[in-house]
Scaffold this motif. Structure first.
Motif, short mmCIF file in Angstrom:
data_model
loop_
_atom_site.label_atom_id
_atom_site.label_comp_id
_atom_site.label_asym_id
_atom_site.label_seq_id
_atom_site.Cartn_x
_atom_site.Cartn_y
_atom_site.Cartn_z
N UNK A 41 16.74 -11.03 -12.49
CA UNK A 41 18.08 -10.40 -12.45
C UNK A 41 17.99 -8.97 -11.94
N UNK A 42 16.99 -8.23 -12.42
CA UNK A 42 16.87 -6.84 -12.01
C UNK A 42 16.43 -6.72 -10.55
N UNK A 43 15.75 -7.74 -10.04
CA UNK A 43 15.42 -7.73 -8.61
C UNK A 43 16.70 -7.71 -7.78
N UNK A 44 17.72 -8.44 -8.27
CA UNK A 44 18.99 -8.47 -7.53
C UNK A 44 19.59 -7.07 -7.46
N UNK A 45 19.51 -6.36 -8.57
CA UNK A 45 20.06 -4.99 -8.62
C UNK A 45 19.27 -4.09 -7.66
N UNK A 46 17.94 -4.18 -7.74
CA UNK A 46 17.10 -3.34 -6.88
C UNK A 46 17.37 -3.64 -5.41
N UNK A 47 17.56 -4.92 -5.10
CA UNK A 47 17.84 -5.32 -3.72
C UNK A 47 19.24 -4.86 -3.30
N UNK A 48 20.23 -5.09 -4.16
CA UNK A 48 21.61 -4.74 -3.82
C UNK A 48 21.77 -3.23 -3.59
N UNK A 49 21.09 -2.44 -4.42
CA UNK A 49 21.28 -0.98 -4.35
C UNK A 49 20.20 -0.30 -3.51
N UNK A 50 19.41 -1.08 -2.81
CA UNK A 50 18.38 -0.56 -1.90
C UNK A 50 17.33 0.29 -2.63
N UNK A 51 17.05 -0.09 -3.88
CA UNK A 51 16.08 0.69 -4.66
C UNK A 51 14.66 0.24 -4.33
N UNK A 52 14.51 -1.05 -4.07
CA UNK A 52 13.20 -1.62 -3.78
C UNK A 52 13.42 -2.94 -3.07
N UNK A 53 12.49 -3.32 -2.22
CA UNK A 53 12.57 -4.64 -1.58
C UNK A 53 11.16 -5.20 -1.48
N UNK A 54 10.86 -6.15 -2.31
CA UNK A 54 9.51 -6.73 -2.34
C UNK A 54 9.59 -8.15 -2.90
N UNK A 55 8.50 -8.89 -2.77
CA UNK A 55 8.45 -10.25 -3.32
C UNK A 55 7.83 -10.21 -4.72
N UNK A 56 8.24 -11.13 -5.56
CA UNK A 56 7.76 -11.12 -6.96
C UNK A 56 6.97 -12.39 -7.31
N UNK A 57 6.63 -13.17 -6.30
CA UNK A 57 6.00 -14.46 -6.60
C UNK A 57 4.64 -14.28 -7.27
#
Lengths: 448, 68
Positions: free
Chosen positions: B48-64
């Motif tokens: 869920x927090x990845x969505x926030x980081x992606x939406x707000x351009x805070x971070x963009x990375x893979x979590x697999x």
């Protein structure tokens, strides 16, 4: 604050075009580095094309990346079944499995998602559903079968995330759904445009006028192009007494990439902070400018399990600038949504049908002499009928053949119901070259 | 020094806090000895927090690699 904004993501939905391009570039580069490192499919093809992610200095350098097609993906799947060489992550990290009809026969295209990807799928729907005006106070009914077809799965979770009261109606009848709309005070309906019309028709047969008797205000349609066809939209809005928004996606990306906002500009905004959408000539590779009928090519920035990069969709679109809509979003628009196809794929009640896939199943039956696929519209619903001519002396095989086709054709098409009919001897056309065994008698859409 | 988003803009106080939550969840998710009830819920929360980081351009990375 959150209920007052008309944007799901005010920060990115209003970025300047320059900022948007810069953001796309950063994400694209990281995604390509990931895909190069982890996806055998991409690495092999990129090395062959002498492409390396280091070459991505601006987003315009995306043109250095070779295109990928559905056939490439199917071939990669056949090479290493069941999931092929495209996934960048081992299967055991997947929590979701979905399929879409294959292009050539019984094998579907198989898609996997991780926990993060699955939530991203719902997140993209949130952009559209919130942007159309759905809010936590809404009661949303999903007229959807909840099978392996991706359909409205993401929309369901998006509405839960928004905080709506969600009514799944997977196994329900049309009558039951009409009753739910009335009894539960449903304000929002999610379905294909065809089914939304059918629901209005069913309601009328029950003596219910949904426009007058229900609390419906919003209808989210997807799975077919009807929602952006002005005549269909007018018919839906009048029959249901609600505003209609067209949202389009594809199983290959798992979610929607375009949606019609509450302003209803006659087209669908592209979610450009998560997708790079190129428009090119359908019979070549040249980029085409605004206003031209083009093929859309999608790069999905959100799903790393199956990195979809420069995927040729064969969808027919006409891109126009974001300024055509007054909503303030800076994502460009596809006028009339997805207007059609550049290939022979047909959409029937939301399911992809490739004539060659039908042919490969029909031709497994040696008693078949000739066949034809007939698409018609019965009332508001599309029907697909396969007419079969048997070889002389093989009439005894009909009952068994009919039963087999009535099972095998739906099995290869996410359960889509096919009508199978016996045609009289020599009644179907014969071809020497370029056989055209699909006849589409449905009315032609007018997007003007 | 103020932290920056993917476009080089300073983070707001709320964005800074969101990024910290994301980073903390990522670090917790990587711990090998969590009981199932903690491990799976942390991974859900991280997704869920990845969505926030992606939406707000805070971070963009893979979590697999942390199983998300």
């Amino acid at each position: 604050m959150s209920n007052r904004t008309e944007y799901w993501n005010p920060k990115n939905e209003t970025l300047s075009r320059e900022e948007l391009r810069s953001l796309q570039h950063r994400k694209l580069k990281r995604l390509c580095e990931w895909a190069y490192e982890r996806s055998p499919f991409h690495r092999r093809r990129w090395e062959k094309a002498a492409f390396h992610p280091d070459q991505l200095r601006t987003v315009a350098d995306i043109q250095r990346i070779p295109f990928m097609t559905r056939e490439d993906w199917m071939d990669a799947q056949a090479e290493e079944p069941p999931f092929g060489t495209l996934p960048a992550v081992p299967r055991d990290l997947a929590i979701r499995y979905h399929t879409t009809s294959g292009t050539t026969g019984r094998t579907p295209l198989r898609v996997l998602d991780s926990t993060k990807d699955w939530q991203w799928i719902a997140e993209m729907w949130c952009y559209g559903i919130w942007g159309f005006g759905v809010r936590p106070s809404d009661v949303v009914l999903f007229a959807f079968s909840y099978g392996t077809f991706i359909g409205f799965w993401g929309a369901h979770y998006a509405c839960e995330k928004i905080g709506c009261l969600v009514l799944p109606s997977g196994g329900g009848t049309s009558e039951g759904r009409v009753k739910s709309i009335l009894d539960m005070g449903v304000t929002t309906l999610c379905s294909t445009p065809t089914y939304a019309l059918r629901l209005a028709q069913t309601a009328a047969e029950m003596g219910v006028d949904l426009a007058r008797d229900s609390r419906l205000e919003k209808v989210v349609v997807s799975g077919e192009s009807g929602g952006s066809i002005p005549a269909v939209k007018r018919q839906l809005e009048s029959a249901l007494g609600a505003k209609v928004s067209d949202m389009a996606g594809m199983t290959e990306i798992g979610t929607i990439m375009i949606f019609e906002c509450a302003n209803q500009p006659g087209g669908t905004h592209i979610i450009e902070d998560n997708f790079i959408e190129e428009t090119i000539e359908h019979d070549g590779e040249r980029p085409l400018p605004y206003g031209e009928r083009a093929e859309r090519v999608v790069t999905s920035l959100g799903r790393g399990f199956i990195p979809l990069i420069r995927y040729r969709t064969k969808d027919l679109v006409v891109k126009i600038p974001h300024s055509s809509c007054a909503c303030g979003r800076t994502g460009d628009i596809y006028h009339g949504g997805i207007q059609g196809r550049w290939d022979d794929m047909k959409l029937v009640r939301g399911t992809n049908v490739y004539p060659r896939a039908v042919e490969s199943i029909v031709r497994e039956c040696r008693a078949v002499d000739e066949f034809q696929i007939l698409l018609t519209r019965e009332g508001v619903q599309d029907e697909i009928t396969v007419l079969i001519e048997l070889k002389p002396g093989r009439e005894d095989h009909w009952t068994e053949l009919e039963g087999r086709l009535c099972k095998d054709l739906p099995d290869a098409h996410e359960g889509l119901r096919f009508n199978v009919r016996l045609a009289e001897r020599n009644s179907l056309p014969r071809f020497e070259l370029k056989a055209k065994r699909l006849v589409d008698k449905r009315p032609v859409a007018d997007f003007t | 020094m103020a932290r920056l988003d993917l476009l080089g803009r300073p983070l707001t106080p709320a964005e800074t806090q969101l990024l910290e939550i994301y980073t903390t969840l990522k670090s917790v998710a990587a711990q090998p000895d969590l009981p199932p009830c903690a491990e799976r819920n942390v991974k859900q929360a991280l997704a869920s927090m990845w969505q926030v980081a992606n939406d707000l351009d805070l971070e963009f990375e893979q979590l697999y690699d942390v199983g998300v």
